[in-house]
Design a protein around this motif. Structure first.
Motif, short mmCIF file in Angstrom:
data_model
loop_
_atom_site.label_atom_id
_atom_site.label_comp_id
_atom_site.label_asym_id
_atom_site.label_seq_id
_atom_site.Cartn_x
_atom_site.Cartn_y
_atom_site.Cartn_z
N ASP A 208 -2.79 1.59 17.05
CA ASP A 208 -4.17 2.02 16.82
C ASP A 208 -4.24 2.99 15.64
O ASP A 208 -5.16 2.90 14.82
N GLU A 209 -3.29 3.91 15.56
CA GLU A 209 -3.30 4.87 14.47
C GLU A 209 -3.02 4.19 13.13
O GLU A 209 -3.67 4.48 12.12
N LYS B 89 -9.39 2.62 6.90
CA LYS B 89 -9.98 3.58 5.98
C LYS B 89 -9.80 3.16 4.53
O LYS B 89 -10.61 3.51 3.66
N GLU B 90 -8.74 2.40 4.25
CA GLU B 90 -8.49 1.90 2.90
C GLU B 90 -9.09 0.51 2.69
O GLU B 90 -8.79 -0.15 1.69
N GLU B 91 -9.91 0.05 3.64
CA GLU B 91 -10.62 -1.23 3.56
C GLU B 91 -9.68 -2.43 3.54
O GLU B 91 -9.98 -3.47 2.95
N TRP B 92 -8.53 -2.28 4.18
CA TRP B 92 -7.61 -3.41 4.24
C TRP B 92 -8.14 -4.49 5.18
O TRP B 92 -8.02 -5.67 4.90
N TYR B 93 -8.67 -4.09 6.31
CA TYR B 93 -9.13 -5.04 7.31
C TYR B 93 -10.55 -4.67 7.73
O TYR B 93 -11.01 -3.54 7.52
N ASP B 94 -11.25 -5.63 8.34
CA ASP B 94 -12.60 -5.35 8.80
C ASP B 94 -12.63 -5.30 10.32
O ASP B 94 -11.59 -5.44 10.99
N PRO C 251 -5.98 -3.53 16.20
CA PRO C 251 -4.57 -3.11 16.15
C PRO C 251 -3.60 -4.18 16.64
O PRO C 251 -2.49 -4.31 16.11
N GLN C 252 -4.02 -4.97 17.62
CA GLN C 252 -3.13 -5.99 18.18
C GLN C 252 -2.82 -7.09 17.17
O GLN C 252 -1.84 -7.83 17.33
N ASP C 253 -3.62 -7.19 16.11
CA ASP C 253 -3.40 -8.23 15.10
C ASP C 253 -2.37 -7.83 14.05
O ASP C 253 -1.87 -8.68 13.30
N ARG D 16 1.17 -9.71 13.71
CA ARG D 16 1.02 -11.08 13.22
C ARG D 16 0.67 -11.09 11.74
O ARG D 16 1.17 -11.91 10.97
N LEU D 17 -0.18 -10.16 11.32
CA LEU D 17 -0.63 -10.14 9.93
C LEU D 17 0.51 -9.83 8.96
O LEU D 17 0.50 -10.30 7.81
N GLN D 18 1.49 -9.07 9.40
CA GLN D 18 2.61 -8.76 8.51
C GLN D 18 3.50 -9.99 8.32
O GLN D 18 4.03 -10.22 7.24
#
Length: 363
Positions: free
Chosen positions: A262-263, A270-275, A280-282, A285-287
């Motif tokens: 979550d953190e 805050k850096e607009e990477w994701y919407d 957090p659970q994603d 997988r995204l990496q």
């Protein structure tokens, strides 16, 4: 000369010289690599050049000791490394490729999440289709939606970006996957395509495939396309690339390994990477998805394309772009932009880029 025979000041001078050349700036002993314009992809090029000077280091050394002074002390006094902020990604952020493939379904299944979605629904003329690589999605979509110049605008996100879906591992497969949905949306040309960063490579391959079907591609815009220089080892697989990716994220977001997902997600949001369609659970997988796309890019070599192409590229990548792209693009028009290192995400924020894209896409 081997590192054992080099003094700390000599190693420091080597590091400053390499960083200065790659970042096109004067480097002080106390300058932090990531604060003066360096990023995780450039770390690999740093390592390759340092190796030519006899300094065989791992990427983690640059992340842990990101100043010339600290890195030089680490090299010459490995037993007593200098104080440094040790960065580490939380263990929960790592997901092996084996585990992902066991637990996620194929993107080719009929019920898999779509890759194409509308950015600007209303407009005149044929739509503009924008290909994005997968991260910083919120910012990229807000910045590129204005390119359409009154056209409807659609965006492509990589398979696996949303939902429990496996990523694809070649540029060819990604282009094929996107074309299924593009042709459903617009069965006949002319087509207007654009891509940002590594997504520009996928847009390029889509354009090649459309022209092979005798379809017209009126516009192909490649904004800051990958220069196609290697940024991971050719011997790495998905897990090795993912671990490298996590080292990069730890350095970029100041992670110590104790943070919750979550953190970590909060910092990236805050850096607009994701919407807010992701959570957090994603993140694990995204990496892996990023690693699969990096592997796909690493294996890709462009074939000739004789249609009109607009390339907007950072001037620092000019030599690699001229070497790897322009020989196969006889009709390429290029705009070289130079922003320095102070403007975040400079190419997408550059008003010249917006004006040029809108002029090319005016209905």
């Amino acid at each position: 000369m081997t590192p054992e025979l080099l003094s700390r000041s000599e190693v420091e001078d080597i590091v400053r010289g390499v960083w200065g050349r790659l970042l096109d700036t004067d480097v002080l002993p106390t300058d932090d690599f990531f604060e003066i314009g360096g990023d995780s992809l450039l770390v690999v090029e740093v390592l390759l050049e340092l190796r030519e000077h006899g300094l065989d280091l791992k990427a983690s050394a640059v992340f842990k000791y990101p100043t010339p002074a600290a890195l030089a002390q680490f090299v010459t006094e490995t037993a007593t490394p200098p104080p440094a902020t040790v960065t580490q990604a939380p263990p929960a952020l790592f997901l092996s490729a084996d585990e992902l493939w066991k637990t996620h379904r194929s993107t080719w299944q009929p019920n898999a999440p779509r890759c194409l979605f509308p950015l600007v629904r209303e407009g005149r003329g044929e739509p503009l289709y924008i290909v994005h690589w997968g991260n910083d999605a919120g910012f990229v979509w807000s910045a590129t939606s204005a390119w359409g110049s009154g056209r409807p605008v659609y965006g492509f996100e990589a398979p696996g970006f949303r939902g429990a879906v496996r990523p694809v591992t070649t540029i060819n497969d990604m282009a094929d996957r996107y074309l299924v949905e593009l042709l459903e949306q617009q069965p006949k040309g002319p087509y207007h395509l654009a891509g940002h960063c590594h997504g520009a490579v996928v847009a390029y391959e889509m354009a090649r495939k459309l022209r092979a079907r005798s379809e017209e591609v009126a516009v192909l815009g490649m904004v800051k396309p990958s220069a196609l220089e290697r940024f991971v080892s050719y011997g790495w697989g998905l897990d090795e690339i993912t671990r490298y990716r996590l080292e990069s994220l730890a350095a970029q977001f100041g992670l110590t390994g104790d943070e919750s997902l979550d953190e970590v997600f909060s910092r990236m949001r805050k850096e607009e990477w994701y919407d807010d369609r992701l959570g957090p659970q994603d993140l694990p997988r995204l990496q892996v998805q990023w690693s699969a796309l990096a592997l796909a890019l690493h294996q890709y070599e462009p074939r000739p394309y004789d249609g009109p192409v607009l390339i907007v590229q950072d001037v620092k990548d000019r030599a690699d772009t001229e070497l790897n792209w322009l020989p196969v693009l006889p009709q390429a028009e290029t705009l070289w932009v130079d922003h320095g290192v102070d403007l975040p995400r400079p190419t997408l924020r550059d008003p010249r880029v917006l004006e040029l894209m809108r002029s090319k896409l005016a209905p």
